[in-house]
Design an enzyme around this catalytic site. Structure first.
Site, short mmCIF file in Angstrom:
data_model
loop_
_atom_site.label_atom_id
_atom_site.label_comp_id
_atom_site.label_asym_id
_atom_site.label_seq_id
_atom_site.Cartn_x
_atom_site.Cartn_y
_atom_site.Cartn_z
N GLY A 232 -12.93 -6.87 -27.89
CA GLY A 232 -11.46 -6.51 -28.54
C GLY A 232 -12.79 -5.42 -29.69
N ASP A 233 -13.30 -6.22 -30.51
CA ASP A 233 -14.29 -5.11 -31.43
C ASP A 233 -14.09 -4.09 -31.00
OD1 ASP A 233 -12.73 -7.13 -32.40
OD2 ASP A 233 -14.03 -8.21 -33.50
N SER B 178 -13.73 -11.50 -24.42
CA SER B 178 -13.82 -12.79 -25.77
C SER B 178 -13.06 -11.63 -26.82
CB SER B 178 -15.38 -12.02 -25.87
OG SER B 178 -16.08 -11.20 -26.10
N LYS B 179 -13.42 -12.24 -28.34
CA LYS B 179 -13.03 -10.90 -29.18
C LYS B 179 -13.97 -10.11 -29.17
CE LYS B 179 -13.03 -11.69 -34.11
NZ LYS B 179 -12.53 -10.99 -34.53
N ARG B 180 -15.39 -10.23 -29.08
CA ARG B 180 -16.39 -8.86 -28.82
C ARG B 180 -15.45 -8.09 -28.77
NH1 ARG B 180 -21.48 -10.79 -28.01
NH2 ARG B 180 -20.73 -12.94 -28.18
#
Ligand code: GLU
Length: 506
Positions: free
Chosen positions: A276-277, A272-274
């Site tokens: 990645g962050d 998920s984008k999370r």
């Protein structure tokens, strides 16, 4: 034999995730390998989830990746709306095809494969709540449809009135009871599902006169003569319905392949984008700014080469069966095989992504890299001849992963240090090193002469060289002394000594 035609059919609900790019890539590779067509179709019939800018983002991302679209988008990168010889299946945006779908929904009703449903949202909410109170889940299918408000329970006259006067009705698929749906997937093999657990999906809605995903998807795959459907595994639960829809229409079915998910680098679950962050890597091909102004970074802006990104993605879930890891797009087209796509999820490894970029950076010509670096140098006001930049690129490219690393590696070839790393000062800035180092630099004008000078006097080479490097670059590690002196020149060496002596003392 039929011409191979595959499609990538994203919904413009946000930026394209790298998993989506991989789906597009596998479709593209499959198409090119079979000398077929790769089609882009925008599935935008769900107006609630529509996000402005997402469609353009999808098209721009595919273009950046080098995934050429044969049908759907014109040369300028706009979706094609008007039929022509080149684009016989236009429009390729489902919202522009809305007039097509109703007749197909009606056709299924006439054939007994679907029915009209008049239930209001409130009455269905009540059903749901009541089922929940009994510890069950409400499902609109053979088990409930006969007591609900639809054309199977109402009289013909009553239906006719409601169809005419209300705009709240839908067309639902009449999912058969106790049918074993037998399916084949190019990656997963044979699958069987009993239809009794499935629901009567809505196919078309009078309220907005639009089809749902399922109807539009099947109708368009048929009309666009799609031969293989390659898509994410989140659509596997819809496959029995899709099989039955083909049967209901009496159409030849495409073959299906469902790709496994991209998984988190650590732990379990979908990437998920999370993630990645948290771990500092992009999950989107390019930078995305949401309509609310929130931005997410992308591979492009982070300095990845599209070839490296694509190569990395291709191997996330596909195994060529050899040791080879570096593939150009043309090589991928030759080597790819849908049967060798792995069934289990593929764990994403951000370090491996960097490794790919480093490899592609090394393969680039010095000219290309210099051209990519030039804007940064100009912005920094660096005054260096193109020839010098070219030579420096050749010198440092083996040490870099991104072009943006170049400056950190080589800045002191362009400007003098004003600070010196304290750790290295403590280690090397000692009179027994500095005195001979300074004298050597005064007497020698090249790195080679310096080495000779130190060797001739049997002085400790490492310590003295590191002391000189500290003076020239501000730290005890980095590029070779010979190289540094070659690029900055003897005069500049002496200037840097003056500064070091002024800052660090003798
Ligand atoms: N519109 C669907 C999506 O967003 C496409 C699924 C399919 O390829 O059938 O993923």
């Amino acid at each position: 034999m039929k011409r191979t035609r595959v499609r990538f059919a994203p919904s413009p609900t946000g930026p394209l995730h790298m998993g989506g790019v991989r789906t597009a890539l596998y479709n593209y590779l499959y198409a090119k390998q079979h000398n077929g067509d790769f089609i882009l179709r925008i599935e935008d019939t769900d107006s609630h989830r529509f996000v402005p800018g997402a469609e353009k983002y999808i098209i721009d991302s595919l273009r950046w990746c080098g995934i050429g679209i044969d049908e759907g988008v014109d040369e300028q990168g706009n979706m094609v709306s008007v039929k022509s010889e080149k684009y016989p299946h236009a429009p390729y945006r489902q919202s522009e095809r809305r007039a097509i779908y109703r007749q197909y929904a009606e056709q299924l009703v006439a054939a007994g494969w679907a029915y009209y449903a008049f239930d209001s949202a409130e009455s269905l909410d009540k059903e749901r709540a009541a089922a929940e109170a009994r510890g069950e889940t409400f499902i609109y299918n053979w088990s409930t449809r006969e007591r609900l408000c639809n054309s199977l329970t109402l009289s013909e006259e009553e239906c006719a009135i409601r169809l005419k006067e209300s705009t709240g009705w839908t067309v639902r698929f009449k999912m058969p009871q106790d049918r074993v749906v037998k399916m084949d997937d190019l990656i997963r093999g044979h699958i069987e599902v009993n239809s009794s657990t499935l629901d009567d999906k809505v196919l078309w809605k009078r309220a907005d006169e639009l089809p749902t995903y399922h109807l539009a998807n099947i109708v368009d795959d048929h009309l666009m003569e799609i031969t293989e459907v390659i898509r994410g595994e989140e659509w596997l639960p819809s496959l029995p319905l899709h099989y039955l829809l083909y049967e209901a229409f009496g159409w030849e079915r495409p073959r299906f392949a469902h790709l496994s998910l991209l998984l988190k680098p650590v732990g379990n679950g979908k990437l998920s984008k999370r993630d990645g962050d948290k771990l500092g890597f992009p999950v989107f091909p390019m930078k995305w700014t949401s309509p609310e102004g929130e931005t997410s970074h992308g591979y492009r802006e982070d300095g990845y080469f599209p070839e490296a990104f694509i190569n990395m993605l291709a191997l996330l879930g596909w195994n060529p069966g050899t040791e080879q890891e570096l593939f150009s797009l043309e090589e991928l087209v030759k080597a790819f095989s849908i049967e060798k796509v792995i069934k289990s999820g593929a764990k994403f490894n951000p370090e491996k992504a960097k490794w790919f970029n480093k490899e592609y950076l090394r393969m680039k010509s010095d000219e290309e890299l210099a051209a990519l670096w030039m804007p940064e140098l100009k912005e920094k006001g660096v005054d260096a001849s193109p020839q010098k930049v070219l030579e420096i690129v050749g010198l440092i490219k083996e040490r870099a992963t991104f072009v943006s690393d170049f400056w950190n590696i080589a800045w002191y070839l362009f400007e003098a240090p004003v600070e010196y790393a304290p750790k290295d000062v403590a280690k090397f800035w000692k009179p027994e090193n500095t005195e001979p180092a300074l004298q050597a630099c005064r007497e020698c004008s090249t790195g080679e002469e310096l080495e000779e000078w130190i060797r001739g006097r049997e002085l400790p080479m490492g310590k003295i060289m590191n002391c000189i490097r500290l003076v020239l670059s501000g730290s005890g590690s980095g590029l070779g002394i010979c190289e540094i002196i070659k690029y900055i020149g003897h005069e500049e060496v002496l200037k840097r000594w003056e500064n070091a002596l002024a800052v660090l003392g003798r």
